[in-house]
Design an enzyme around this catalytic site. Structure first.
Site, PDB file in Angstrom:
ATOM      1  N   ASP A   1      -3.163  -5.218   5.899  1.00  0.00           N
ATOM      2  CA  ASP A   1      -3.629  -4.729   4.603  1.00  0.00           C
ATOM      3  C   ASP A   1      -4.969  -5.396   4.317  1.00  0.00           C
ATOM      4  O   ASP A   1      -5.456  -6.219   5.101  1.00  0.00           O
ATOM      5  CB  ASP A   1      -2.589  -4.971   3.512  1.00  0.00           C
ATOM      6  CG  ASP A   1      -2.288  -6.448   3.312  1.00  0.00           C
ATOM      7  OD1 ASP A   1      -2.994  -7.287   3.888  1.00  0.00           O
ATOM      8  OD2 ASP A   1      -1.353  -6.762   2.571  1.00  0.00           O
TER       9      ASP A   1
ATOM     10  N   GLY B   1      -6.224  -7.066  -0.896  1.00  0.00           N
ATOM     11  CA  GLY B   1      -6.395  -6.760  -2.318  1.00  0.00           C
ATOM     12  C   GLY B   1      -5.113  -6.886  -3.120  1.00  0.00           C
ATOM     13  O   GLY B   1      -5.092  -7.511  -4.180  1.00  0.00           O
TER      14      GLY B   1
ATOM     15  N   ASP C   1       5.721   0.578   4.990  1.00  0.00           N
ATOM     16  CA  ASP C   1       5.965  -0.846   5.214  1.00  0.00           C
ATOM     17  C   ASP C   1       6.662  -1.367   3.989  1.00  0.00           C
ATOM     18  O   ASP C   1       6.456  -0.840   2.880  1.00  0.00           O
ATOM     19  CB  ASP C   1       4.657  -1.618   5.391  1.00  0.00           C
ATOM     20  CG  ASP C   1       4.037  -1.984   4.050  1.00  0.00           C
ATOM     21  OD1 ASP C   1       4.262  -3.108   3.569  1.00  0.00           O
ATOM     22  OD2 ASP C   1       3.339  -1.132   3.463  1.00  0.00           O
TER      23      ASP C   1
END
Lengths: 376, 376
Positions: free
Chosen positions: B93, B96, B267
């Site tokens: 990822d 953020g 996920d």
């Protein structure tokens, strides 16, 4: 497989002894290290892994198991072996040691000990007879007498009182255990750091003609040389043809030196507890994987190890896992440590078989003294 | 193996899609579930086990990894795959989401976000360019744009501002990522629970011609029907031939319903996090193994499971381990849960391939509704 508990002494080399305990659930090669499966699990390990490191037997803690899941419950579930999926021998301690060290409000008298559970504060009473009953309910293969273990240093009078009490309790445990040919009940030598008390304890237990003898009340705060001196005092008194178990010991060095003096069995939480705290045992001594020197070291702990944890994972990764407090760090280091302990025992047994224990002892000490590989 | 990142849509069945992402490090069968390897470890699991459950790809968290062990350090050690011993694809990822949810003192402006590490309080700055740089240093195969994710409920104005910012950041990330044929950078649709904002976000991202598209900012507190409605609004706008990834989702039911609407990748920490808290996912719904009904139940979680954790260990033992807060409890339940998630994905893929997704959907829902086996 055999129907009865038997100890066969196969060879000696100096004070060191090579043997084999045979019993219905399996054979225990001695000198043996028994991983500690406190509450029915060797912490952070699959029992298949524990077996694969070379463990013939594991230890269960009566105190922990009587509180959770409870002895009667374990019996209803078919016994500890069935519950935890370990079909090989299990040794249980009597619960006495943890009652002293973990529980609150304990009251001890001739009858037994009353204590408060550290889990929920509930009150429990344990007599020698109840300890044996619980160990029977758990289905334990090697059971230990209830004893009183005094933390050192202590006054000789206090050590003597506890030793005498333990001796009387040993006899009651023997009666309670009765005649179980496939199982064994071991007595426990007490007497603190007092040679005469140790001798009296060992002589008293010897007269009970038990199937095995443990040395207890050591590794409770005394220096190593005091522990070794107590072994030298005690072991000659015990019957030569019976197994001798040094309880709660110890470091690899403690074990090597105790084997040299005639000890056949050990148990200790050190490999798993240290593993969870980032300490690895290796052929080249202890490695603190938290240390910054490992942060960018992509070499394994020991490329020659028989254990995947030691061979296939980098120090950098282990360092990272331990620093980040990740479960896998404790899983891998516990695995490495248990494997190292078993490899050490295997090396000891081979050396005794080949009559070169003194050389093995010297080589092993030399490797430890050499210390870890140089930093990258 | 292929030299370039490619998505091949192999079949559709209603809204559900069967596909395959091929890239140099391996093939990802979609719909795919990606176990979360937060800090370079899927918690309480050996990565060999994770692979054996059927995982083609795992996820790493940029925020966690940039703090520990640090992106530059991971790069010096040969990248994340080398460090953690996972040779298959890894998606990271952008960092953020965790910056918003975990770190203190964050200051966000057009340039990026400044935040305080939850580990040691140190200050860090992350721009879209730095996020891509970090993901590159980690060696990530599928990288995500930096975005701003707003927790719901939120004011439409606030959602719009964050969505617009995320869109501008997507373009900067695309430039920073450049041309890497074997890897991919995905954009993230934002827009909260506002259909028009979702559409504008998707249209804006589509124009950037990215290799894949994620739907972000969902499963952040809104009801499931809002999430599903956002998918129904968003997905038709995205290019049909590109993979679609629903971030941070979810329960088995969330996944089944999202696949029905055209999602290809998921996920979620749920299988491992729930596992550590005693919750097991099974064909017959969720099982809270802490519940007293399991205390003397020697049956496995699911005797028909493909997973040893579900098949070979009794509920009584799992119950005991979880109650006693033993590591093995979390290890076994995480294993069971990840395996169940992968089995569900496998079932979904087979059903789509055979054109019977609707039946599979109904049968699966029916089994969940049936609930757990009756108590003993």
């Amino acid at each position: 497989m055999t129907e009865t508990f038997q100890f066969n002494l196969k060879a000696t080399d100096g004070g060191a002894r090579l043997g084999e305990i045979t019993m219905p659930r399996g054979t225990i090669r001695t000198p043996a290290f028994m991983p500690v499966g406190t509450v029915g699990t060797v912490k952070a390990m699959y029992l298949d892994q524990v077996r694969d490191t070379g463990a013939d037997i594991i230890l269960g803690n009566t105190y922990h198991l009587m509180l959770r899941p409870g002895a009667e419950r374990v019996a209803r579930l078919g016994g500890l072996h069935e519950l935890i999926r370990w079909k090989h021998p299990i040794l249980t301690d009597s619960g006495g040691f943890q009652v002293m060290s973990l529980s609150g409000l304990r009251k001890l008298d001739e009858k037994g000990v009353t204590f408060k559970s550290h889990v929920d504060g509930s009150l429990h009473h344990m007599s020698p007879e109840r300890s044996i009953e619980i160990q029977g309910l758990l289905g334990s293969d090697i059971q230990m007498q209830l004893d009183e273990c005094v933390a050192l240093p202590a006054e000789p009078k206090e050590i003597e009182r506890a030793m005498e009490l333990s001796l009387r309790w040993a006899e009651r445990c023997r009666v309670a255990f009765g005649d179980q040919p496939g199982k064994a009940m071991f007595g426990i030598v007490q007497g603190g750091d007092q040679p005469e008390l140790r001798i009296r304890s060992a002589e008293g237990l010897k007269q009970l003609d038990l199937k095995g003898y443990a040395v207890g009340g050591l590794a409770v705060g005394e220096p190593q040389d005091v522990m070794l001196k107590m072994l030298e005092t005690t072991l000659p008194v015990l019957p030569f043809e019976k197994p001798r178990y040094l309880m709660g010991v110890g470091t690899p060095d403690d074990m090597l030196k105790s084997v040299a003096r005639g000890i056949d069995m050990f148990d200790c939480v050190m490999p798993t507890r240290s593993g969870r705290h980032g300490l690895a045992f290796t052929r080249r001594g202890k490695v603190n994987i938290r240390n910054a020197r490992h942060a960018e070291d992509m070499r394994p702990l020991d490329e020659e190890s028989s254990c995947p944890a030691a061979r296939d994972y980098s120090r950098a990764y282990l360092h990272h896992l331990v620093r980040a407090d990740e479960a896998l760090g404790g899983m891998l280091l516990s695995w490495n440590n248990l494997n190292y302990y078993q490899d050490l025992m295997k090396g000891i047994r081979q050396a005794i078989a080949e009559g070169r224990f003194a050389d093995f002892y010297a080589e092993t000490q030399e490797m430890w003294a050499k210390g870890d590989i140089d930093p990258v």
